[in-house]
Design a protein around this motif. Structure first.
Motif, PDB file in Angstrom:
ATOM      1  N   ILE A 157      18.106  35.429 -82.560  1.00 28.68           N
ATOM      2  CA  ILE A 157      19.454  35.986 -82.667  1.00 28.68           C
ATOM      3  C   ILE A 157      19.940  35.721 -84.086  1.00 28.68           C
ATOM      4  N   ILE A 158      20.399  36.781 -84.746  1.00 26.45           N
ATOM      5  CA  ILE A 158      20.957  36.620 -86.084  1.00 26.45           C
ATOM      6  C   ILE A 158      22.438  36.982 -86.031  1.00 26.45           C
ATOM      7  N   ASP A 159      23.259  36.069 -86.494  1.00 30.12           N
ATOM      8  CA  ASP A 159      24.708  36.224 -86.454  1.00 30.12           C
ATOM      9  C   ASP A 159      25.253  35.757 -87.801  1.00 30.12           C
ATOM     10  N   PRO A 160      25.835  36.663 -88.598  1.00 28.74           N
ATOM     11  CA  PRO A 160      26.309  36.276 -89.928  1.00 28.74           C
ATOM     12  C   PRO A 160      27.374  35.187 -89.902  1.00 28.74           C
ATOM     13  N   ASN A 161      27.999  34.982 -88.776  1.00 34.20           N
ATOM     14  CA  ASN A 161      28.997  33.932 -88.664  1.00 34.20           C
ATOM     15  C   ASN A 161      28.363  32.553 -88.511  1.00 34.20           C
ATOM     16  N   ARG A 162      27.036  32.521 -88.465  1.00 36.23           N
ATOM     17  CA  ARG A 162      26.305  31.259 -88.352  1.00 36.23           C
ATOM     18  C   ARG A 162      25.275  31.061 -89.462  1.00 36.23           C
ATOM     19  N   THR A 163      25.233  31.977 -90.417  1.00 38.82           N
ATOM     20  CA  THR A 163      24.178  31.927 -91.438  1.00 38.82           C
ATOM     21  C   THR A 163      24.637  31.339 -92.767  1.00 38.82           C
ATOM     22  N   ARG A 164      25.860  30.872 -92.815  1.00 37.46           N
ATOM     23  CA  ARG A 164      26.406  30.235 -94.024  1.00 37.46           C
ATOM     24  C   ARG A 164      26.268  31.110 -95.271  1.00 37.46           C
ATOM     25  N   GLY A 165      26.498  32.417 -95.096  1.00 33.13           N
ATOM     26  CA  GLY A 165      26.498  33.340 -96.226  1.00 33.13           C
ATOM     27  C   GLY A 165      25.137  33.797 -96.702  1.00 33.13           C
ATOM     28  N   ARG A 166      24.079  33.332 -96.057  1.00 34.81           N
ATOM     29  CA  ARG A 166      22.739  33.752 -96.486  1.00 34.81           C
ATOM     30  C   ARG A 166      22.501  35.226 -96.153  1.00 34.81           C
ATOM     31  N   ASP A 167      21.666  35.856 -96.918  1.00 31.60           N
ATOM     32  CA  ASP A 167      21.368  37.278 -96.773  1.00 31.60           C
ATOM     33  C   ASP A 167      20.669  37.563 -95.442  1.00 31.60           C
ATOM     34  N   LEU A 168      21.236  38.484 -94.660  1.00 29.54           N
ATOM     35  CA  LEU A 168      20.685  38.792 -93.340  1.00 29.54           C
ATOM     36  C   LEU A 168      19.291  39.399 -93.406  1.00 29.54           C
ATOM     37  N   SER A 169      19.061  40.263 -94.387  1.00 31.94           N
ATOM     38  CA  SER A 169      17.735  40.883 -94.518  1.00 31.94           C
ATOM     39  C   SER A 169      16.674  39.845 -94.830  1.00 31.94           C
ATOM     40  N   ASP A 170      17.008  38.921 -95.718  1.00 28.50           N
ATOM     41  CA  ASP A 170      16.060  37.872 -96.077  1.00 28.50           C
ATOM     42  C   ASP A 170      15.792  36.953 -94.878  1.00 28.50           C
ATOM     43  N   LEU A 171      16.840  36.579 -94.173  1.00 24.39           N
ATOM     44  CA  LEU A 171      16.659  35.739 -92.982  1.00 24.39           C
ATOM     45  C   LEU A 171      15.844  36.457 -91.914  1.00 24.39           C
ATOM     46  N   THR A 172      16.086  37.755 -91.772  1.00 21.21           N
ATOM     47  CA  THR A 172      15.329  38.551 -90.808  1.00 21.21           C
ATOM     48  C   THR A 172      13.850  38.562 -91.158  1.00 21.21           C
TER      49      THR A 172
END
Length: 117
Positions: A11-26
């Protein structure tokens, strides 16, 4: 109905990623072995959801990993996601199925015995 590998459901949620890039995290999650990814964002407006979902879907594409959109069938349709995950107070799974088609993945939140039954 197609089988879905949920052995490592991300599960990817930008409200929990501390500003990290969603594409990179994915991409990192895909390289780490996820088998399914749900994009969840309870705060963003529709345009932001669609833009982010498209970016996430593009990052998953080389890996063949399905993308689910949390709660929002409209966003799933707009980006060509593989399905949705709905909660008990969201759109009924049968309605989501009618809109998304027979091949879509439809997940449902189950929190208690009554929900399971």
């Amino acid at each position: 109905m197609n089988s879905v590998d949920i052995s490592l459901y991300g599960i990817i949620d930008p409200n929990r990623t501390r500003g990290r890039d969603l594409s990179d995290l994915t991409r990192q999650a895909a390289e780490g072995g996820i088998t399914l990814l749900q994009y969840r964002d309870k705060l963003a407006d529709t345009r932001t959801l669609i833009d982010s979902a498209r970016s996430i879907k593009q990052s998953l594409s080389p890996f063949g990993i399905p993308l689910l959109i949390n709660d929002r069938v409209d966003v799933a349709l707009a980006v060509g996601a593989d399905g949705v995950h709905v909660g008990q107070s969201d759109m009924a799974p049968a309605d989501a199925r009618r809109l998304l088609g027979d091949d879509a993945i439809i997940g449902l939140t189950i929190k208690n015995q009554n929900h399971a039954e």
